[in-house]
Design a protein around this motif. Sequence first.
Motif, PDB file in Angstrom:
ATOM      1  N   GLN A  61       0.651  -1.272  -0.301  1.00  8.19           N
ATOM      2  CA  GLN A  61      -0.121   0.156   0.168  1.00  8.19           C
ATOM      3  C   GLN A  61       1.287   1.355   0.396  1.00  8.19           C
ATOM      4  OE1 GLN A  61      -1.954  -1.112   3.524  1.00  8.19           O
ATOM      5  NE2 GLN A  61      -4.134  -1.244   2.357  1.00  8.19           N
ATOM      6  N   GLN A  62       2.005   1.535   0.555  1.00  9.15           N
ATOM      7  CA  GLN A  62       2.913   2.728   0.899  1.00  9.15           C
ATOM      8  C   GLN A  62       3.598   2.421  -0.376  1.00  9.15           C
ATOM      9  OE1 GLN A  62       2.647   4.745   3.416  1.00  9.15           O
ATOM     10  NE2 GLN A  62       4.290   5.653   1.884  1.00  9.15           N
ATOM     11  N   LEU A  63       4.305   1.482  -1.474  1.00  6.41           N
ATOM     12  CA  LEU A  63       4.951   1.344  -2.184  1.00  6.41           C
ATOM     13  C   LEU A  63       3.911   2.247  -3.791  1.00  6.41           C
ATOM     14  CD1 LEU A  63       6.560  -1.198  -2.125  1.00  6.41           C
ATOM     15  CD2 LEU A  63       7.755   0.226  -1.786  1.00  6.41           C
ATOM     16  N   HIS A  64       2.015   1.891  -3.490  1.00  2.77           N
ATOM     17  CA  HIS A  64       1.788   2.645  -4.316  1.00  2.77           C
ATOM     18  C   HIS A  64       1.415   3.974  -4.263  1.00  2.77           C
ATOM     19  CE1 HIS A  64       1.549  -1.776  -5.956  1.00  2.77           C
ATOM     20  NE2 HIS A  64       0.400  -0.807  -7.020  1.00  2.77           N
ATOM     21  N   ALA A  65       1.658   4.097  -3.126  1.00  2.72           N
ATOM     22  CA  ALA A  65       0.771   6.174  -2.200  1.00  2.72           C
ATOM     23  C   ALA A  65       1.856   7.033  -3.156  1.00  2.72           C
ATOM     24  CB  ALA A  65       1.124   5.884  -1.356  1.00  2.72           C
ATOM     25  N   ASP A  66       3.486   6.000  -2.798  1.00  3.57           N
ATOM     26  CA  ASP A  66       4.416   6.394  -2.814  1.00  3.57           C
ATOM     27  C   ASP A  66       4.169   6.856  -4.667  1.00  3.57           C
ATOM     28  OD1 ASP A  66       4.896   6.877  -0.638  1.00  3.57           O
ATOM     29  OD2 ASP A  66       6.770   5.466  -0.188  1.00  3.57           O
ATOM     30  N   ALA A  67       4.431   5.930  -5.557  1.00  6.42           N
ATOM     31  CA  ALA A  67       4.374   6.031  -6.676  1.00  6.42           C
ATOM     32  C   ALA A  67       3.123   6.750  -7.659  1.00  6.42           C
ATOM     33  CB  ALA A  67       4.595   4.239  -7.267  1.00  6.42           C
ATOM     34  N   PHE A  68       1.902   6.476  -7.135  1.00  5.05           N
ATOM     35  CA  PHE A  68       0.907   6.816  -8.231  1.00  5.05           C
ATOM     36  C   PHE A  68       0.213   7.900  -7.974  1.00  5.05           C
ATOM     37  CE2 PHE A  68       1.555   2.197  -8.860  1.00  5.05           C
ATOM     38  CZ  PHE A  68       1.806   2.556  -9.909  1.00  5.05           C
ATOM     39  N   PRO A  69      -0.074   9.288  -8.127  1.00  6.30           N
ATOM     40  CA  PRO A  69      -1.255  10.026  -7.600  1.00  6.30           C
ATOM     41  C   PRO A  69      -3.218   9.659  -7.535  1.00  6.30           C
ATOM     42  CG  PRO A  69      -0.948  10.142 -10.294  1.00  6.30           C
ATOM     43  CD  PRO A  69       0.068   9.213 -10.330  1.00  6.30           C
ATOM     44  N   ILE A  70      -2.661   8.334  -8.118  1.00 10.64           N
ATOM     45  CA  ILE A  70      -4.160   7.384  -7.821  1.00 10.64           C
ATOM     46  C   ILE A  70      -4.259   6.728  -7.106  1.00 10.64           C
ATOM     47  CG2 ILE A  70      -5.752   5.785  -9.381  1.00 10.64           C
ATOM     48  CD1 ILE A  70      -4.457   6.880 -11.833  1.00 10.64           C
ATOM     49  N   ARG A  71      -4.925   6.818  -6.176  1.00  9.53           N
ATOM     50  CA  ARG A  71      -5.436   6.095  -4.895  1.00  9.53           C
ATOM     51  C   ARG A  71      -6.071   4.655  -5.559  1.00  9.53           C
ATOM     52  NH1 ARG A  71      -2.088   8.398  -3.794  1.00  9.53           N
ATOM     53  NH2 ARG A  71      -0.599   9.743  -3.122  1.00  9.53           N
ATOM     54  N   TYR A  72      -5.991   3.706  -4.523  1.00  8.40           N
ATOM     55  CA  TYR A  72      -6.668   2.370  -4.764  1.00  8.40           C
ATOM     56  C   TYR A  72      -7.077   1.760  -3.457  1.00  8.40           C
ATOM     57  CZ  TYR A  72      -3.836   1.834  -8.882  1.00  8.40           C
ATOM     58  OH  TYR A  72      -3.135   2.184 -10.979  1.00  8.40           O
ATOM     59  N   GLU A  73      -8.386   1.714  -4.306  1.00  8.91           N
ATOM     60  CA  GLU A  73      -8.953   1.027  -2.694  1.00  8.91           C
ATOM     61  C   GLU A  73      -8.157  -0.446  -2.281  1.00  8.91           C
ATOM     62  OE1 GLU A  73     -12.319   2.081  -2.048  1.00  8.91           O
ATOM     63  OE2 GLU A  73     -11.967   3.477  -3.967  1.00  8.91           O
ATOM     64  N   SER A  74      -8.770  -0.369  -0.715  1.00 10.82           N
ATOM     65  CA  SER A  74      -7.982  -1.157  -0.110  1.00 10.82           C
ATOM     66  C   SER A  74      -8.743  -2.917  -0.809  1.00 10.82           C
ATOM     67  CB  SER A  74      -8.956  -1.378   1.231  1.00 10.82           C
ATOM     68  OG  SER A  74     -10.396  -1.478   1.627  1.00 10.82           O
ATOM     69  N   GLU A  75      -9.764  -2.927  -1.467  1.00 12.64           N
ATOM     70  CA  GLU A  75     -10.312  -4.180  -1.531  1.00 12.64           C
ATOM     71  C   GLU A  75      -9.190  -4.239  -2.782  1.00 12.64           C
ATOM     72  OE1 GLU A  75     -13.778  -6.128  -4.344  1.00 12.64           O
ATOM     73  OE2 GLU A  75     -14.127  -4.348  -3.917  1.00 12.64           O
ATOM     74  N   PHE A  76      -8.671  -3.679  -3.779  1.00 14.28           N
ATOM     75  CA  PHE A  76      -7.496  -3.778  -4.328  1.00 14.28           C
ATOM     76  C   PHE A  76      -6.185  -4.355  -4.250  1.00 14.28           C
ATOM     77  CE2 PHE A  76      -3.533  -2.370  -6.343  1.00 14.28           C
ATOM     78  CZ  PHE A  76      -3.867  -3.466  -7.548  1.00 14.28           C
ATOM     79  N   PHE A  77      -5.749  -3.683  -3.276  1.00 14.29           N
ATOM     80  CA  PHE A  77      -4.719  -4.466  -2.510  1.00 14.29           C
ATOM     81  C   PHE A  77      -4.596  -6.268  -1.377  1.00 14.29           C
ATOM     82  CE2 PHE A  77      -3.970  -0.076  -2.064  1.00 14.29           C
ATOM     83  CZ  PHE A  77      -2.751   0.472  -2.814  1.00 14.29           C
ATOM     84  N   GLN A  78      -6.272  -5.992  -1.329  1.00  9.23           N
ATOM     85  CA  GLN A  78      -6.939  -7.451  -0.490  1.00  9.23           C
ATOM     86  C   GLN A  78      -6.205  -8.372  -1.522  1.00  9.23           C
ATOM     87  OE1 GLN A  78      -7.474  -8.297   2.294  1.00  9.23           O
ATOM     88  NE2 GLN A  78      -6.999  -6.816   3.620  1.00  9.23           N
ATOM     89  N   ASN A  79      -6.660  -8.191  -2.511  1.00  9.51           N
ATOM     90  CA  ASN A  79      -6.702  -9.028  -3.987  1.00  9.51           C
ATOM     91  C   ASN A  79      -6.049  -9.102  -4.195  1.00  9.51           C
ATOM     92  OD1 ASN A  79     -10.110  -9.471  -3.965  1.00  9.51           O
ATOM     93  ND2 ASN A  79     -10.427  -7.856  -5.763  1.00  9.51           N
ATOM     94  N   VAL A  80      -4.806  -8.287  -4.304  1.00 11.68           N
ATOM     95  CA  VAL A  80      -3.745  -8.156  -4.545  1.00 11.68           C
ATOM     96  C   VAL A  80      -2.889  -9.511  -3.350  1.00 11.68           C
ATOM     97  CG1 VAL A  80      -1.118  -7.820  -5.312  1.00 11.68           C
ATOM     98  CG2 VAL A  80      -3.488  -6.392  -5.616  1.00 11.68           C
ATOM     99  N   VAL A  81      -2.530  -8.822  -3.042  1.00  9.91           N
ATOM    100  CA  VAL A  81      -1.879  -9.775  -1.897  1.00  9.91           C
ATOM    101  C   VAL A  81      -2.627 -11.323  -1.212  1.00  9.91           C
ATOM    102  CG1 VAL A  81      -1.327  -8.159  -0.532  1.00  9.91           C
ATOM    103  CG2 VAL A  81      -3.444  -9.191   0.191  1.00  9.91           C
ATOM    104  N   ASN A  82      -3.826 -11.924  -1.932  1.00 11.85           N
ATOM    105  CA  ASN A  82      -4.229 -12.631  -1.764  1.00 11.85           C
ATOM    106  C   ASN A  82      -4.700 -14.342  -2.908  1.00 11.85           C
ATOM    107  OD1 ASN A  82      -4.897 -13.365   1.308  1.00 11.85           O
ATOM    108  ND2 ASN A  82      -5.963 -11.215   0.388  1.00 11.85           N
TER     109      ASN A  82
END
Length: 253
Positions: A26-47
């Motif tokens: 989540q922190q890497l995405h926040a640092d890299a992109f101006p777009i904010r991703y939903e928590s569901e996206f990260f849950q789908n990635v890690v699982n």
Amino acid sequence: MVNPKVSRHPTICYRPIRPSDLMILQQLHADAFPIRYESEFFQNVVNARDIVSWGAVDRSRPNGHSDELIGFVTARIVQANESEIGDLLSYDSAKSDQTLVYILTLGVVDTYRNLGIASSLISEVIKYASNIPTCRALYLHVISYNIPAIHLYKKMSFKCVRRLHGFYLINGQHYDSYLFVYYINGGRSPCSPLELVTVAVSYMRRGLNSVAARLRKNEEKWPKWAKCKESRRLVGTQGRRNLTAECTGCECV
């Protein structure tokens, strides 16, 4: 996130992203992109729910950080006949199992850039997609001002096939996007009208060159003559060089 220091000879390894990577991802995405991703996206990635992913780690980092992500790539399999690039892909539409891989996000920590990590992460996705018999291409979007990313994709033989105006809306402002495609497993772009015209012109040019070559060959079999207006007589071309010097009123044909 504080950028980690890079050792002189980092030992970069690649692995699937795991649930334990959630916070750093989540922190890497926040640092890299101006777009904010939903928590569901990260849950789908890690699982690994409908999303495949690879993470880069530096095994040479000390103090228990050797398994912490310093780069990532995420992707999803989509049906070719339901994708936005269906018109850019030559495939058998009657086969409903034709698929594509859409690269969702890609990023590397600042201090680890220019080490080939992004290229390696993309290569992991290409290998994965190439092992899917039904997959015909990978594709992705990149914001128009991200010049380093555009250069990277071109270097890796992705084809820029379309510019999408106003694709991104960031802080109330629209930005264009480029659509890149990488064809695999026999996938290819359908012939456009311009490509057909180019091929036709190429064939015509080769045909004309062939005819011209034959005419030149035939002309070489016959003696050529120079006509002199003053003498009204024919002179063999063997004496043409002397004729030019000696007969100043002659027109040679």
